[in-house]
Design an enzyme around this catalytic site. Sequence first.
Site, PDB file in Angstrom:
ATOM      1  N   ASP A   1       2.184   0.663  -8.018  1.00 26.96           N
ATOM      2  CA  ASP A   1       3.529   0.724  -8.618  1.00 26.96           C
ATOM      3  C   ASP A   1       4.409   1.765  -7.932  1.00 26.96           C
ATOM      4  OD1 ASP A   1       2.558  -1.101 -10.370  1.00 26.96           O
ATOM      5  OD2 ASP A   1       2.857   0.102 -12.193  1.00 26.96           O
TER       6      ASP A   1
ATOM      7  N   HIS B   1       1.076  -9.418   4.672  1.00 27.92           N
ATOM      8  CA  HIS B   1      -0.057  -8.493   4.493  1.00 27.92           C
ATOM      9  C   HIS B   1      -0.479  -8.565   3.020  1.00 27.92           C
ATOM     10  CE1 HIS B   1      -2.079  -4.808   6.484  1.00 27.92           C
ATOM     11  NE2 HIS B   1      -2.696  -4.979   5.326  1.00 27.92           N
TER      12      HIS B   1
ATOM     13  N   GLU C   1      -5.313  -1.981  13.951  1.00 22.86           N
ATOM     14  CA  GLU C   1      -5.881  -1.018  13.003  1.00 22.86           C
ATOM     15  C   GLU C   1      -7.179  -0.527  13.601  1.00 22.86           C
ATOM     16  OE1 GLU C   1      -6.508  -2.338   8.925  1.00 22.86           O
ATOM     17  OE2 GLU C   1      -4.531  -3.279   8.896  1.00 22.86           O
TER      18      GLU C   1
ATOM     19  N   TYR D   1     -13.201  -1.337  12.809  1.00 24.56           N
ATOM     20  CA  TYR D   1     -13.570  -0.083  12.167  1.00 24.56           C
ATOM     21  C   TYR D   1     -14.995   0.350  12.473  1.00 24.56           C
ATOM     22  CZ  TYR D   1      -9.327  -0.271   9.360  1.00 24.56           C
ATOM     23  OH  TYR D   1      -8.011  -0.285   8.964  1.00 24.56           O
TER      24      TYR D   1
ATOM     25  N   GLN E   1       0.800  -1.223   0.000  1.00 28.39           N
ATOM     26  CA  GLN E   1       0.000   0.000   0.000  1.00 28.39           C
ATOM     27  C   GLN E   1       0.836   1.278   0.000  1.00 28.39           C
ATOM     28  OE1 GLN E   1      -2.607  -1.839   3.268  1.00 28.39           O
ATOM     29  NE2 GLN E   1      -4.056  -0.547   2.180  1.00 28.39           N
TER      30      GLN E   1
ATOM     31  N   ASN F   1      -8.267  -5.639  14.160  1.00 27.85           N
ATOM     32  CA  ASN F   1      -8.533  -4.470  13.328  1.00 27.85           C
ATOM     33  C   ASN F   1     -10.022  -4.204  13.415  1.00 27.85           C
ATOM     34  OD1 ASN F   1      -5.875  -4.715  12.616  1.00 27.85           O
ATOM     35  ND2 ASN F   1      -6.255  -5.382  10.506  1.00 27.85           N
TER      36      ASN F   1
ATOM     37  N   ASN G   1      -2.036 -10.740   8.413  1.00 28.00           N
ATOM     38  CA  ASN G   1      -3.026  -9.683   8.582  1.00 28.00           C
ATOM     39  C   ASN G   1      -4.377 -10.117   8.034  1.00 28.00           C
ATOM     40  OD1 ASN G   1      -3.846  -6.755   8.990  1.00 28.00           O
ATOM     41  ND2 ASN G   1      -4.312  -7.037   6.825  1.00 28.00           N
ATOM     42  N   GLU G   2      -5.393 -10.037   8.854  1.00 34.20           N
ATOM     43  CA  GLU G   2      -6.777 -10.265   8.445  1.00 34.20           C
ATOM     44  C   GLU G   2      -6.965 -11.468   7.512  1.00 34.20           C
ATOM     45  OE1 GLU G   2      -8.716  -6.823   6.892  1.00 34.20           O
ATOM     46  OE2 GLU G   2      -8.399  -5.637   8.695  1.00 34.20           O
TER      47      GLU G   2
ATOM     48  N   ARG H   1       3.735   0.343  12.847  1.00 41.92           N
ATOM     49  CA  ARG H   1       3.414  -0.963  12.261  1.00 41.92           C
ATOM     50  C   ARG H   1       3.620  -0.896  10.747  1.00 41.92           C
ATOM     51  NH1 ARG H   1      -2.343  -3.876  11.006  1.00 41.92           N
ATOM     52  NH2 ARG H   1      -1.353  -5.715  10.097  1.00 41.92           N
TER      53      ARG H   1
HETATM   54  C1  GAL Z   1      -7.852  -3.492   6.357  1.00 43.39           C
HETATM   55  C2  GAL Z   1      -6.487  -3.774   5.787  1.00 43.39           C
HETATM   56  C3  GAL Z   1      -5.656  -2.553   5.541  1.00 43.39           C
HETATM   57  C4  GAL Z   1      -6.455  -1.365   5.049  1.00 43.39           C
HETATM   58  C5  GAL Z   1      -7.721  -1.178   5.875  1.00 43.39           C
HETATM   59  C6  GAL Z   1      -8.621  -0.037   5.437  1.00 43.39           C
HETATM   60  O1  GAL Z   1      -8.736  -4.498   5.974  1.00 43.39           O
HETATM   61  O2  GAL Z   1      -5.759  -4.604   6.661  1.00 43.39           O
HETATM   62  O3  GAL Z   1      -4.618  -2.925   4.675  1.00 43.39           O
HETATM   63  O4  GAL Z   1      -6.666  -1.424   3.714  1.00 43.39           O
HETATM   64  O5  GAL Z   1      -8.454  -2.353   5.878  1.00 43.39           O
HETATM   65  O6  GAL Z   1      -9.461  -0.378   4.387  1.00 43.39           O
END
Ligand code: GAL
Length: 504
Positions: free
Chosen positions: A75, A145, A397, A331, A42, A329, A189-190, A100
């Site tokens: 890229d 990741h 996250e 949200y 990313q 993580n 990750n996830e 991280r």
């Molecule tokens: C998570 C992921 C991250 C980032 C985040 C926000 O699922 O681990 O790489 O993209 O979502 O969308």
Amino acid sequence: MLFKLVTTLSLLLWICKADDVLKNNGQFPRNFMFGAASSAYQIEGAWNEDGKGLSTWDHFVRRTPSPVVDNTTGDVACDSYRRWKEDVKLVADLGVQSYRFSISWPRILPSGYDKHVNEKGLEFYKQLVQEIIKHGMVPVATIFHWDLPQFLFDNGLDWTNEELINVFVRYARFVIKNLPEVGYWITINEPRVHCRRSYGDGLHAPGVSDDGIGDYKCTYNILKAHAAVYRMYKREFPRYKAKMGMVVDCQWYEPASNRPEDVEAAERHYQFECGMYLHPIFQGDWPPLVKYRVAERSRREGYTKSRLPSFTAEEVKFMRGTQDFLGVNHYSTTSVSNVQEASYNETRFAHDIRVSINRKLNWEVSFLGWGVVPTGVRRLLNLFKERYNDPDVMFTEIGVADDGTTLRDDIRIRYFRSYFCNILEAMQVDKVSVVGIIPWSAMDSFEWHRGYEARFGFYAIDFENDPQLLRRPKMSVNYYKSIVESKRLHCNTAVSVWNDKEIL
Ligand code: GAL
């Protein structure tokens, strides 16, 4: 200048107003760890430089038509492969205790195998780790990741193939050995998002669509790979102090009503998204509900055995207890209702989970349409405490997206304030153990199949118009800094109340 002054003053006024009712003493523990997060594909760019091998993402973004909404690629991304020093400094400027980042497997081992090492790639991560430490921060490193070496994929080694496990363990051993100063290791990750998107619906690289089959094979192998790395680490590196865990993505799943079928639907949603990963590493097997449902639907759909591979008794034992902390993580929150059982002539993950998700009209939503529901995080923490015997939780996250049009990211300030207050209250009132918060993300970056549309960063980057890719602090930088520096947060009952009507 005047604009800046007015902005700062109005922000201060707004914070003071919101802070007039204190619910608790607002103090995070002294050793609490704040941070900021990123991942290799990313941010790094330099997709084919200095001997790096290609990853499945490098291939995927070159498909025609583009699988990325705005036809962009990683890229160049944030060009962090070149600007890593500047980026570490920007993170350190937040005053945080950790950074991280993730390691790109093909940058270090271009073919994926450890017999051919790209020294320049290895050197990059060695220097990165040193730089993080130099700034007084703890390096938190993710081993996988999502950027699988393309060479392995081309040779049939992806996460649906059990043989990948050994190759992964060798890669993990190699990086652990070479980066002894990492403070926290995250194996994967996830796994849910990775398995669903990469081998279920095909929205992520390598773009395999095998809904309800490939995603389960991936889950099965990736969990075993995590456990194998954990066991190898404990066996072979007894003197290393770093803690190790896997990072799961868990939202809060709120029943849409008090009707038993909606309450059950919310529980199903939890188990299929979150329990499916946590139950194996805490208890050693699939959650019974998941095991039963997939087996039952598989039978009725005409399969001779469950589409969900089973763990042997030995594997159950091997997996149980393979975490030093619970990395999560988080949200958002979804409102979950029940749906009818689908017909048995089609295999789909959605039929196994059998829920409909929505959001309440009174919830604030982010640019991506995700609900901003701070009380969800407190409920989730309580559930972890109850179900997994009071683990140490680390938010690896947490964050909210903006659309990249302004540096005045009020939504992010509101989000952090209200979510952090709920985390703090869970710690102080409900006595859950939270050891750190590492928000997503340090800077705006390539958001997988969403390209550069959604911006999660503390620092803004104008990917379309600015060839210099200047990092500009958003308003949330100062806000976050003030929390991190004082480890103190004044919470208003209005945003952090526990049993109010915010959710229902
Ligand atoms: C998570 C992921 C991250 C980032 C985040 C926000 O699922 O681990 O790489 O993209 O979502 O969308």
